[in-house]
Scaffold this motif. Sequence first.
Motif, short mmCIF file in Angstrom:
data_model
loop_
_atom_site.label_atom_id
_atom_site.label_comp_id
_atom_site.label_asym_id
_atom_site.label_seq_id
_atom_site.Cartn_x
_atom_site.Cartn_y
_atom_site.Cartn_z
N SER A 42 -8.20 -49.91 -51.36
CA SER A 42 -7.65 -48.70 -50.72
C SER A 42 -8.30 -48.48 -49.36
O SER A 42 -9.49 -48.15 -49.27
CB SER A 42 -7.88 -47.49 -51.62
N HIS A 43 -7.50 -48.67 -48.31
CA HIS A 43 -7.97 -48.55 -46.93
C HIS A 43 -8.27 -47.09 -46.58
O HIS A 43 -7.41 -46.23 -46.68
CB HIS A 43 -6.89 -49.09 -45.99
N ARG A 44 -9.51 -46.84 -46.21
CA ARG A 44 -9.99 -45.48 -45.93
C ARG A 44 -9.70 -44.55 -47.12
O ARG A 44 -9.47 -43.36 -46.96
CB ARG A 44 -9.37 -44.92 -44.65
N GLY A 45 -9.69 -45.15 -48.30
CA GLY A 45 -9.41 -44.38 -49.51
C GLY A 45 -7.94 -44.23 -49.81
O GLY A 45 -7.57 -43.67 -50.85
N GLY A 46 -7.09 -44.72 -48.93
CA GLY A 46 -5.64 -44.55 -49.09
C GLY A 46 -5.13 -43.53 -48.10
O GLY A 46 -4.72 -42.41 -48.47
N ALA A 47 -5.14 -43.91 -46.81
CA ALA A 47 -4.85 -42.96 -45.73
C ALA A 47 -3.39 -42.52 -45.66
O ALA A 47 -3.06 -41.61 -44.90
CB ALA A 47 -5.24 -43.58 -44.38
N GLY A 48 -2.53 -43.14 -46.47
CA GLY A 48 -1.13 -42.73 -46.48
C GLY A 48 -0.81 -41.72 -47.56
O GLY A 48 0.28 -41.14 -47.57
N GLU A 49 -1.76 -41.49 -48.48
CA GLU A 49 -1.50 -40.58 -49.60
C GLU A 49 -2.44 -39.38 -49.60
O GLU A 49 -2.18 -38.38 -50.28
CB GLU A 49 -1.59 -41.35 -50.92
N ASN A 50 -3.54 -39.47 -48.85
CA ASN A 50 -4.47 -38.36 -48.66
C ASN A 50 -5.11 -38.52 -47.29
O ASN A 50 -5.06 -39.60 -46.69
CB ASN A 50 -5.57 -38.35 -49.73
N LEU A 51 -5.70 -37.45 -46.77
CA LEU A 51 -6.39 -37.58 -45.49
C LEU A 51 -7.47 -38.65 -45.62
O LEU A 51 -8.24 -38.68 -46.57
CB LEU A 51 -7.02 -36.24 -45.10
N GLU A 52 -7.52 -39.52 -44.64
CA GLU A 52 -8.39 -40.69 -44.69
C GLU A 52 -9.86 -40.34 -44.86
O GLU A 52 -10.36 -39.33 -44.36
CB GLU A 52 -8.23 -41.49 -43.39
N ASN A 53 -10.56 -41.22 -45.59
CA ASN A 53 -12.01 -41.13 -45.76
C ASN A 53 -12.50 -39.78 -46.27
O ASN A 53 -13.58 -39.31 -45.88
CB ASN A 53 -12.71 -41.46 -44.42
N THR A 54 -11.72 -39.15 -47.15
CA THR A 54 -12.15 -37.90 -47.78
C THR A 54 -12.40 -38.15 -49.26
O THR A 54 -11.90 -39.12 -49.84
CB THR A 54 -11.08 -36.80 -47.64
N MET A 55 -13.14 -37.25 -49.87
CA MET A 55 -13.40 -37.39 -51.31
C MET A 55 -12.10 -37.29 -52.10
O MET A 55 -11.95 -37.97 -53.13
CB MET A 55 -14.39 -36.32 -51.76
N ALA A 56 -11.16 -36.49 -51.62
CA ALA A 56 -9.87 -36.39 -52.31
C ALA A 56 -9.15 -37.73 -52.29
O ALA A 56 -8.55 -38.14 -53.29
CB ALA A 56 -9.00 -35.32 -51.65
N ALA A 57 -9.22 -38.43 -51.16
CA ALA A 57 -8.58 -39.75 -51.06
C ALA A 57 -9.25 -40.74 -52.01
O ALA A 57 -8.57 -41.49 -52.72
CB ALA A 57 -8.66 -40.26 -49.62
N PHE A 58 -10.57 -40.74 -52.03
CA PHE A 58 -11.29 -41.68 -52.90
C PHE A 58 -11.02 -41.39 -54.37
O PHE A 58 -10.80 -42.32 -55.16
CB PHE A 58 -12.79 -41.61 -52.60
N ARG A 59 -11.02 -40.12 -54.75
CA ARG A 59 -10.75 -39.78 -56.16
C ARG A 59 -9.34 -40.20 -56.56
O ARG A 59 -9.13 -40.75 -57.66
CB ARG A 59 -10.92 -38.27 -56.37
N HIS A 60 -8.38 -39.95 -55.68
CA HIS A 60 -6.99 -40.32 -55.99
C HIS A 60 -6.87 -41.83 -56.16
O HIS A 60 -6.23 -42.30 -57.12
CB HIS A 60 -6.08 -39.84 -54.86
#
Length: 312
Positions: A42-60
């Motif tokens: 997941s690039h930057r945690g998934g920058a297309g589904e949550n704001l990049e590099n946030t805990m919300a992105a990483f959790r998702h």
Amino acid sequence: MAAAFYLLSTLGGYLVASALLLKFPCLLHRPKRQRFRCRHISHRGGAGENLENTMAAFRHAVNVGTDMLELDCHLTKDEQVVVSHDENLKRSTGVDVNISDLKYSELPPYLCRLDVTFQKECHCEGEDKRIPLLKEVFEAFPHTPINVDIKVNNDLLIKKVSELVSFYKREHLTVWGSVSHEVVEKCHKENAHIPILFCLRRVLLLLGLFYTGLLPFFPILEEFLEIPMPSIILKLKESGTISRSQRFTIWLTDTLLMRKALFDHLTARGIQVYIWVLNEEQEYKRAFDLGATGVMTDYPTKLKNFLHAYPA
């Protein structure tokens, strides 16, 4: 005549040995052994589904089932390692300031809507706008492999990241690196127990060795090759803005870099190959058909759905 015979015999022997060892590198090299093997990154945690590099992105992304989180690091004025792609926060927060000039408590929040860098005319919105600390990510996901991009040549940043990896006992679950050869050298010198990525200079060397037949004889320190798929550049720009020479350069680079024989050789030597940043099913398929170990994406859910149908 005799000299020509010996020259041809030597050249023929070299070509046969090179071809054999390209196919069966274990005859000469012991394969590298990592604790993890990642298909879904997941690039930057998934920058297309949550704001990049946030805990919300990483959790998702972890909830979706990603194999690896990719993120970027910088150092604040009070020496805190934070997760952010940009050193200057103008793009992501609207405030024209550098992370290194602010204490962690002074960092502005992300904008509520950010462009998806590798998907044309796409944006992502989210409620979690806080720039997290690297240690928060390590604490929240103790069993998830994490790919750390060291964004600046800063000795203290490298030292701090290494200390965090060691403190959380993550050497076997972390890979780090940079496009800069100097930064990667410093990373390896700081902590040789954390596997490293190829830098740009070493990627170019790798290609030179591959096309001259020398690669099978060459020892490799790195354990991960992380490269772009050059052809995706064409989808990110207006067709009328790309000149014929630029199209040729992109095509040539793509042809030279996206080689199944190269990926298969590296895989046989225990080196994982990750291709970024792919966001369409046809791109996923091409990467895996070429023998890539994993794909890095801004859309974890889309890649997950693709992998359900794609044979391992």
